[in-house]
Design an enzyme around this catalytic site. Structure first.
Site, short mmCIF file in Angstrom:
data_model
loop_
_atom_site.label_atom_id
_atom_site.label_comp_id
_atom_site.label_asym_id
_atom_site.label_seq_id
_atom_site.Cartn_x
_atom_site.Cartn_y
_atom_site.Cartn_z
N THR A 38 0.70 -1.17 0.07
CA THR A 38 -0.16 0.07 0.03
C THR A 38 1.02 1.21 0.04
O THR A 38 0.46 2.27 -0.58
CB THR A 38 -1.07 -0.06 1.19
OG1 THR A 38 -0.27 -0.39 2.46
CG2 THR A 38 -2.08 -0.84 1.11
N ARG A 46 -9.05 -4.73 1.23
CA ARG A 46 -10.20 -4.78 2.29
C ARG A 46 -10.01 -3.77 3.09
O ARG A 46 -10.80 -3.51 4.30
CB ARG A 46 -10.00 -6.19 3.21
CG ARG A 46 -10.71 -7.37 2.30
CD ARG A 46 -10.40 -8.60 3.03
NE ARG A 46 -11.06 -9.80 2.22
CZ ARG A 46 -10.42 -10.19 1.19
NH1 ARG A 46 -9.28 -10.15 0.98
NH2 ARG A 46 -10.99 -11.29 0.47
N ILE A 112 0.45 -9.95 -6.63
CA ILE A 112 1.04 -10.14 -8.03
C ILE A 112 1.67 -9.26 -8.57
O ILE A 112 1.99 -8.87 -9.95
CB ILE A 112 -0.48 -10.20 -8.71
CG1 ILE A 112 -1.17 -8.86 -8.68
CG2 ILE A 112 -1.13 -11.64 -8.51
CD1 ILE A 112 -2.58 -8.78 -9.52
N ASP A 113 2.30 -7.99 -7.63
CA ASP A 113 3.04 -6.81 -8.30
C ASP A 113 4.44 -7.09 -8.39
O ASP A 113 5.10 -6.06 -8.95
CB ASP A 113 2.84 -5.67 -7.41
CG ASP A 113 3.27 -5.96 -5.94
OD1 ASP A 113 4.22 -6.91 -5.70
OD2 ASP A 113 2.54 -5.42 -4.90
N HIS A 128 -0.24 -16.67 -5.92
CA HIS A 128 -1.47 -15.87 -6.63
C HIS A 128 -1.05 -15.66 -8.00
O HIS A 128 -1.87 -15.00 -8.76
CB HIS A 128 -2.30 -15.26 -5.84
CG HIS A 128 -2.91 -15.50 -4.73
ND1 HIS A 128 -3.58 -14.66 -3.94
CD2 HIS A 128 -3.11 -16.70 -4.32
CE1 HIS A 128 -4.27 -15.30 -2.75
NE2 HIS A 128 -4.08 -16.62 -3.22
N CYS A 136 -3.39 -17.56 -23.32
CA CYS A 136 -4.63 -17.77 -24.08
C CYS A 136 -6.01 -18.50 -23.42
O CYS A 136 -5.45 -19.57 -22.58
CB CYS A 136 -4.60 -18.13 -25.40
SG CYS A 136 -5.87 -18.31 -26.57
N CYS A 139 -6.31 -21.65 -26.38
CA CYS A 139 -5.44 -22.40 -27.04
C CYS A 139 -4.04 -22.53 -25.81
O CYS A 139 -3.13 -23.32 -25.84
CB CYS A 139 -4.85 -22.04 -28.17
SG CYS A 139 -3.59 -20.78 -28.10
N ASN A 224 0.42 -6.17 10.96
CA ASN A 224 -1.08 -5.76 10.06
C ASN A 224 -1.57 -4.92 10.93
O ASN A 224 -1.96 -5.00 12.10
CB ASN A 224 -2.02 -7.14 9.89
CG ASN A 224 -2.81 -6.86 8.74
OD1 ASN A 224 -2.22 -6.90 7.52
ND2 ASN A 224 -4.00 -7.04 8.99
#
Ligand code: CNA
Length: 255
Positions: A38, A46, A112-113, A128, A136, A139, A224
């Site tokens: 962040t 969230r 995913i960064d 993830h 694709c 295919c 956290n």
């Protein structure tokens, strides 16, 4: 106030305790989530400023992209843009520095960064998936980022040479996790002498179940803002900012 409460109220005392655990542990594992990124400008899901305030979780389901790819890419554009231009922050860099200080540091990330890798961490399990490639939906041919990057920045659905739509190689809700990465993650948990759970609400499974694979004697540390389901089992809990806690702990470790 009992001893545990007193410790939890005292930031410096918790930091000292974290440094002791880091000193005593050669093999560390981190389980990270959107919260570590962040402060690189990428919203989490969230939090009060998270993506779910404006976007439905449905967008990230496999059904959505399979049935409405054009709509998916139009809505995903802004998030992709932020991720593409983000740089690692002091939290990512502190984790990478632990490795340079001689620790074996396994980073299991739901993100995913790719910011852990950019920061210099070398043992990263991306459970993830990743935005570095897309495949694709018919295919299965896989393409590198250069192939689809410009289209995704424009909010257009990228096409395979066979004429069908591509899907980023990230795990959408309703899809299985990448097996090899998840196996790496489980091994990291088994072998860890201490586990740091950083910037995750622990609401997405199976990722949230990974700490159960740790050795019973390995301490958990939770960093956290908001409470998690593992706070009560943790040796130390920080509800402070990740990029305040981790760089301070690494500086103290080096001192
Ligand atoms: P989440 O459920 O949004 O939880 C993030 C947690 O981080 C929250 O509990 C916050 O309180 C906490 N937090 C946020 N910023 C900070 C901070 N600076 N210091 C301390 N705590 C903070 O996200 P999870 O990762 O638990 O959920 C898993 C999803 C989110 C995964 O599938 C990810 O792929 C997905 N996601 C990833 C990214 C990314 O790659 N950067 C961004 C948004 C969502």
């Amino acid at each position: 106030m009992d001893e545990t409460q007193a410790l939890n109220n005292d930031f410096e005392a918790r930091l000292d305790r974290l440094v002791t655990i880091l000193t005593q542990s050669q093999r560390l594992a981190f389980l990270t989530g959107a919260g570590i990124s962040t402060s690189s400008g990428i919203p989490d899901f969230r939090s009060s400023t998270g993506i779910y305030r404006t976007t439905s979780a449905e967008l990230f389901s496999i059904d959505f992209i399979q049935t409405r790819p054009a709509e998916f890419y139009a809505q995903f554009k802004d998030f992709y843009d932020l991720i593409s231009s983000a740089r690692p922050n002091r939290g990512h860099l502190a984790i990478a520095e632990l490795e340079r200080l001689g620790k074996r540091v396994d980073v299991v990330t739901q993100n995913i960064d790719a910011l852990h890798t950019q920061a210099g961490s070398t043992r990263v399990a991306e459970i993830h998936g990743t935005l570095r490639t897309a495949s694709c939906m018919v295919c299965a041919r896989q393409y590198p980022r250069e192939y689809f990057h410009d289209a995704m920045l424009r909010g257009e659905a990228p096409l395979c040479e066979c004429g069908n739509f591509l899907k980023p190689d990230v795990t959408f809700f309703g899809e299985p996790l990448p097996e090899r990465e998840f196996a790496k993650a489980r091994r990291a948990m088994w072998e860890a002498q201490a586990l740091l759970i950083v910037g995750t609400s622990l609401q997405v499974y199976p990722a949230a179940g990974l700490p159960r694979d740790c050795d019973a004697g390995a301490p958990y540390i939770v960093i956290n803002y908001t409470p998690t389901s593992l706070d009560y089992q943790a040796s130390i809990v920080f509800h402070e900012a990740i990029d305040e806690v981790l760089p301070r702990a690494v500086d103290l470790l080096k001192a």
